[in-house]
Design a protein around this motif. Structure first.
Motif, PDB file in Angstrom:
ATOM      1  N   GLN A  43       0.716  -1.085  -0.382  1.00 55.51           N
ATOM      2  CA  GLN A  43       0.077   0.334   0.052  1.00 55.51           C
ATOM      3  C   GLN A  43       0.680   1.178   0.067  1.00 55.51           C
ATOM      4  O   GLN A  43       0.278   2.311   0.241  1.00 55.51           O
ATOM      5  CB  GLN A  43      -1.328  -0.088   1.576  1.00 55.51           C
ATOM      6  CG  GLN A  43      -1.905  -1.251   0.718  1.00 55.51           C
ATOM      7  CD  GLN A  43      -2.423  -0.893   1.873  1.00 55.51           C
ATOM      8  OE1 GLN A  43      -2.165  -0.834   3.498  1.00 55.51           O
ATOM      9  NE2 GLN A  43      -3.967  -1.053   2.153  1.00 55.51           N
ATOM     10  N   GLY A  44       1.957   1.057  -0.384  1.00 50.25           N
ATOM     11  CA  GLY A  44       2.918   1.853  -0.049  1.00 50.25           C
ATOM     12  C   GLY A  44       3.735   3.015   1.117  1.00 50.25           C
ATOM     13  O   GLY A  44       4.281   4.226   1.301  1.00 50.25           O
ATOM     14  N   ILE A  45       3.391   2.435   2.467  1.00 52.00           N
ATOM     15  CA  ILE A  45       3.291   2.550   3.882  1.00 52.00           C
ATOM     16  C   ILE A  45       4.812   2.221   4.505  1.00 52.00           C
ATOM     17  O   ILE A  45       4.959   0.902   4.041  1.00 52.00           O
ATOM     18  CB  ILE A  45       2.233   2.249   4.699  1.00 52.00           C
ATOM     19  CG1 ILE A  45       0.947   3.054   4.371  1.00 52.00           C
ATOM     20  CG2 ILE A  45       2.435   2.672   6.337  1.00 52.00           C
ATOM     21  CD1 ILE A  45      -0.478   2.066   5.336  1.00 52.00           C
ATOM     22  N   SER A  46       5.160   3.241   4.962  1.00 49.52           N
ATOM     23  CA  SER A  46       7.093   2.562   4.864  1.00 49.52           C
ATOM     24  C   SER A  46       6.982   2.271   6.627  1.00 49.52           C
ATOM     25  O   SER A  46       6.507   3.261   7.311  1.00 49.52           O
ATOM     26  CB  SER A  46       7.971   3.928   4.274  1.00 49.52           C
ATOM     27  OG  SER A  46       8.237   3.897   3.064  1.00 49.52           O
ATOM     28  N   TYR A  47       7.772   1.030   7.001  1.00 49.89           N
ATOM     29  CA  TYR A  47       7.389   0.973   7.837  1.00 49.89           C
ATOM     30  C   TYR A  47       8.746   1.026   9.014  1.00 49.89           C
ATOM     31  O   TYR A  47      10.319   0.432   8.099  1.00 49.89           O
ATOM     32  CB  TYR A  47       7.163  -0.397   9.065  1.00 49.89           C
ATOM     33  CG  TYR A  47       5.710  -0.139   8.331  1.00 49.89           C
ATOM     34  CD1 TYR A  47       4.791   0.455   9.084  1.00 49.89           C
ATOM     35  CD2 TYR A  47       5.359  -0.981   6.739  1.00 49.89           C
ATOM     36  CE1 TYR A  47       3.041   0.193   8.306  1.00 49.89           C
ATOM     37  CE2 TYR A  47       3.556  -0.658   6.657  1.00 49.89           C
ATOM     38  CZ  TYR A  47       2.644  -0.018   7.759  1.00 49.89           C
ATOM     39  OH  TYR A  47       1.935  -0.416   7.716  1.00 49.89           O
ATOM     40  N   GLN A  48       9.178   1.287   9.509  1.00 44.64           N
ATOM     41  CA  GLN A  48      10.451   0.883  10.272  1.00 44.64           C
ATOM     42  C   GLN A  48      10.585  -0.794  10.756  1.00 44.64           C
ATOM     43  O   GLN A  48       9.937  -0.689  12.078  1.00 44.64           O
ATOM     44  CB  GLN A  48      11.413   1.768  11.756  1.00 44.64           C
ATOM     45  CG  GLN A  48      12.028   3.465  11.118  1.00 44.64           C
ATOM     46  CD  GLN A  48      10.723   3.687   9.957  1.00 44.64           C
ATOM     47  OE1 GLN A  48       9.783   4.482  10.225  1.00 44.64           O
ATOM     48  NE2 GLN A  48      11.841   4.054   9.252  1.00 44.64           N
ATOM     49  N   CYS A  49      11.985  -1.045  10.613  1.00 41.61           N
ATOM     50  CA  CYS A  49      11.685  -2.659  10.915  1.00 41.61           C
ATOM     51  C   CYS A  49      13.205  -2.583  11.957  1.00 41.61           C
ATOM     52  O   CYS A  49      14.401  -2.772  11.210  1.00 41.61           O
ATOM     53  CB  CYS A  49      11.830  -3.449   9.912  1.00 41.61           C
ATOM     54  SG  CYS A  49      10.361  -3.584   9.392  1.00 41.61           S
ATOM     55  N   SER A  50      12.896  -4.556  12.063  1.00 42.15           N
ATOM     56  CA  SER A  50      14.657  -5.003  13.031  1.00 42.15           C
ATOM     57  C   SER A  50      14.274  -6.421  12.569  1.00 42.15           C
ATOM     58  O   SER A  50      12.819  -7.613  13.132  1.00 42.15           O
ATOM     59  CB  SER A  50      15.126  -4.535  14.425  1.00 42.15           C
ATOM     60  OG  SER A  50      14.150  -5.150  15.816  1.00 42.15           O
ATOM     61  N   MET A  51      15.570  -6.630  12.793  1.00 40.97           N
ATOM     62  CA  MET A  51      15.205  -8.295  12.497  1.00 40.97           C
ATOM     63  C   MET A  51      16.646  -9.223  13.489  1.00 40.97           C
ATOM     64  O   MET A  51      18.007  -7.994  12.606  1.00 40.97           O
ATOM     65  CB  MET A  51      15.230  -8.567  11.029  1.00 40.97           C
ATOM     66  CG  MET A  51      15.070 -10.021  10.637  1.00 40.97           C
ATOM     67  SD  MET A  51      15.494 -10.827   8.758  1.00 40.97           S
ATOM     68  CE  MET A  51      14.178 -10.826   8.383  1.00 40.97           C
ATOM     69  N   ILE A  52      17.135 -10.183  13.570  1.00 34.56           N
ATOM     70  CA  ILE A  52      17.180 -10.953  14.373  1.00 34.56           C
ATOM     71  C   ILE A  52      17.405 -11.968  13.648  1.00 34.56           C
ATOM     72  O   ILE A  52      17.067 -12.459  13.668  1.00 34.56           O
ATOM     73  CB  ILE A  52      17.553 -10.631  15.933  1.00 34.56           C
ATOM     74  CG1 ILE A  52      17.022  -9.737  16.543  1.00 34.56           C
ATOM     75  CG2 ILE A  52      18.621 -11.961  16.354  1.00 34.56           C
ATOM     76  CD1 ILE A  52      17.743  -9.625  18.506  1.00 34.56           C
TER      77      ILE A  52
END
Length: 733
Positions: free
Chosen positions: A491-500
């Motif tokens: 939908q074109g929404i940007s999210y901040q993410c983290s991954m381990i």
């Protein structure tokens, strides 16, 4: 000859193999366990306790534990500033505990929670419910109160000549000749003088600090809040451990309930008169902040309406009984309340924080409420007003200007010019300035660096370190570092993410995923900072082959009101939508096993976990919810109504956001956890959930922690809890 050669070759090969095995054993990293994560010494290291600036800015005091003659002792010490030389002032453990306060021969004296007098000669603190002072120049410890009742909220007057405290819901003061003066006489279970009740402390002021009184700058008057809880419903907190059990009745207004009635009083020490300031904050309004102006005659009072979309700043002259409205903040959703204010001592002006343009920014006003100028400007948040150097005309603040993921210290002039970033290391900085604003302590961490405290001058120059280094043991673990990135949904929404990712990650393999969520308003999970024991547990799970993923959904802090406001009047709906966008992203990755996605969270994160399992049962295979809200009708007025209004005004959204209304959809494994003494999210939520799940014929696991509050604290409880969650995911994901 051939046989001998074979024997020699065999011996050489065997020796080589043994050496290789030995080297491999030496190179092998230890693996984390829950027991080690919650054992002493902490793997992340441990800062000294109660770090405070001396009033003259020439030193920093703290309590620190060290081994002396084979025995651990707590030391009260001061580090000189700017040179960093340490001086041990005393060893509190060595003071004799008064016989009437002693519970065992092992009892030790403690300076916990101490506060300096303005002249920096004496500290005041509580021990076992009584007030004590310690004079560092003479080494004299003096007991100031000896009562059956407990004194709380102890402070010095600004001139250091008196102490104030609360006892049995009344306000008292005492001079240093131990002459006590009772300020109020109306204290009762339902009437609190100078003490915040639970909902004010938790949702408007500072968690853990219930003090609701303030000395005038000249020490000749003391302002306080009177909170009348008489109309607030009671909720039982039951302790089932004693033979006959016990019940504590908590005054707790749930969404839509009557609120406490609040008013501000001022006791004048010279006239010995008590003045009450109108207008009052009835059940449909809150007193959100109280400050003194420098003339010691007027108070700055922030009044917030019950809908929390209008905040009015009032200046009140307590002797004249007059007040005037200085400025008003309004919003179509809610107005945020903060501590980012400064009322000048030497000039007729004040610094104010407003989100009127979509981001928290600093503004300079005169005392008539006329805007002088805007001090900061940009599409980023100011998160703390760290100090105002009135003499030099400099304002220090923490902001997200460099990065949404980081916190940095900045300086700007009163003219709104020459903005400069003072902290350089990438990560999160939280600072505490000296009273004269010539130095500051910087608490810094990033995703790979545990919190460290260093001392700097006001230009940012490093002077010395204050912290104890983390144990070398931490470096012996092969800890996977969190990867922080931005994901854009379809939908074109940007999210901040983290991954381990798992240790020794192989992109050719398929891995299960555990999503760690919070999701609530004004919170931010994805940041460049050290995650402490929670990060270590996530790293442990990564060692065991799990991917750990987090996403900051709409409503999270840091991206301005355009990102926060969409959740207004519909908690739980957009947050879940955004978390599912994260799941779609995970499923697009070739190394993710889409059939093995789990989720867990605590408090609002527990609430989100319940919604995820109950409303999207085909997405999540397992979930663990710790202290979840089952229905926001069961949570407090101030928090809930800020975002949802009252139940009668928003019934459909309350129903849509209540996990208890969707339990019949549960398919995956579900672990429900709660502390029985939780005074924040009552265990009621989990009991109601359990009842609904049983009625729906759903299997689930329920774990209760006797006598534990919302944080389920204590080494034994935390160790048990995280072993429980570990086993749950290993068996079900």
């Amino acid at each position: 000859m051939k046989t001998l050669r074979g024997v020699v070759f065999f011996l050489i090969a065997a020796i080589g193999c043994s050496l290789a095995i030995a080297a491999s054993a030496q190179d092998k990293k230890p693996t984390l366990t829950v027991e080690r994560i919650y054992a002493d010494p902490p793997l992340s290291g441990e800062l000294p306790d109660r770090i405070l600036w001396l009033p003259d800015s020439k030193g920093i005091s703290y309590l620190i534990e060290r081994e002396i003659d084979g025995e651990k002792k707590t030391l009260f010490a001061i580090r000189d500033v700017p040179f960093g030389e340490e001086k041990i002032i005393c060893i509190p453990d060595t003071f004799a505990v008064p016989e009437d306060l002693k519970k065992s021969d092992d009892d030790k004296f403690s300076f916990g929670g101490y506060i300096w007098s303005e002249v920096g000669r004496m500290i005041v603190f509580r021990h076992k419910g009584d007030v004590f002072t310690f004079d560092r120049t003479t080494g004299t410890l003096e007991r100031r109160t000896q009562t059956e009742d407990t004194e709380t909220n102890v402070t010095f007057s600004p001139d250091g000549s008196m102490v104030a405290y609360t006892r049995e819901n009344d306000l008292y003061m005492m001079d240093l000749d131990n002459r006590e003066r009772r300020i109020t006489t109306t204290g009762a279970d339902t009437l609190l003088n100078g003490i915040l009740n639970w909902v004010y402390m938790e949702e408007l002021f500072t968690r853990g600090n219930r003090r609701a009184y303030w000395w005038a700058p000249n020490s000749r008057a003391i302002a306080f809040m009177e909170l009348n809880d008489g109309s607030v419903p009671e909720f039982p907190l039951v302790d089932l451990i004693p033979t006959h059990g016990s019940v504590e009745m908590q005054r707790y207004p749930k969404a839509g309930d009557p609120n406490p009635r609040v008013r501000v009083g001022v006791y004048d020490l010279e006239s010995e008169e008590l003045y009450w300031i109108d207008p009052l904050a009835g059940e449909d309004a809150y007193i959100a902040r109280v400050y003194w102006l420098s003339d010691s005659k007027r108070l700055a009072i922030e009044k917030l309406n019950r809908d929390q979309n209008e905040l009015v700043l009032l200046f009140a002259d307590y002797r004249a009984g007059a007040w005037e409205q200085i400025l008003t903040e309004t919003d179509s959703t809610w107005v945020s309340v903060d501590y980012m204010k400064h009322y000048y001592e030497t000039k007729s002006r004040f610094v104010w924080t407003s989100e009127r343009d979509g981001y928290a920014q600093l503004y300079l006003y005169n005392l008539n409420g006329k805007l002088i100028r805007r001090l900061t400007n940009g599409p980023w948040e100011v998160v703390a007003l760290d100090g105002v150097d009135e003499k030099q005309g400099d304002i220090y603040y923490t902001a997200l200007e460099k990065s949404l993921l980081e916190r940095h210290l900045y300086k700007v002039s009163e003219k709104g010019k020459k903005m400069r970033r003072l902290t350089q290391l990438s990560g999160s900085h939280a600072v505490r300035f000296s009273p004269d604003h010539r130095f500051y302590i910087d608490y810094f961490s990033n995703t790979e660096t545990p919190t460290q405290a260093t001392v700097h001058d006001a230009q940012g120059k490093h002077l010395f370190k204050l912290w104890e280094d983390p144990p070398e043991e931490l470096a012996s673990y092969d800890l996977p570092a969190p990867e922080i990135f931005t994901m854009t949904s379809v939908q074109g929404i940007s999210y901040q993410c983290s991954m381990i990712k798992p240790t020794h990650f192989d992109p050719g393999k398929k891995y299960p995923v555990i999503i760690y969520t919070y999701g609530g308003p004004n919170a931010q999970l994805v940041r460049n900072r050290w995650g402490g024991s929670l990060y270590l547990w996530h790293a442990m799970m990564a060692e065991r082959g799990y991917i750990i993923f987090s996403l900051d959904n709409r409503g999270a802090f840091g991206k301005g009101r355009i990102w926060e406001n969409p959740i207004y009047k519909r908690l739980g709906q957009l947050e879940l939508h955004d978390q599912l966008a994260g799941v779609d992203y995970l499923k697009s990755l070739p190394f993710v096993d889409a059939s093995r996605i789990g989720i867990w969270g605590w408090s609002y994160g527990g609430y989100m976990t319940c919604l995820a399992l109950f409303k999207t049962p085909d997405v999540f295979k397992a979930g663990a919810a710790v202290a979840p809200v089952a229905d926001f009708r069961l949570y407090d007025t101030i928090y809930t109504e800020r975002y949802m209004k009252r139940p009668e005004d928003n019934e459909e959204a309350y129903n849509e956001g209540a996990p208890i209304n969707f339990v019949e959809n549960l398919k995956g494994a579900f672990l429900l956890v709660h502390g029985t003494a939780d005074d924040n999210v009552h265990m009621q939520s989990s009991i109601v959930l359990a009842e609904k799940l049983i009625e729906a014929g759903k299997d689930f696991d329920l774990m209760l922690y006797p006598g534990k509050m919302h944080g389920i604290r204590g080494k034994a409880a935390r160790t048990h809890l995280f072993n429980k969650i570990t086993t749950f995911f290993e068996e079900n994901l």
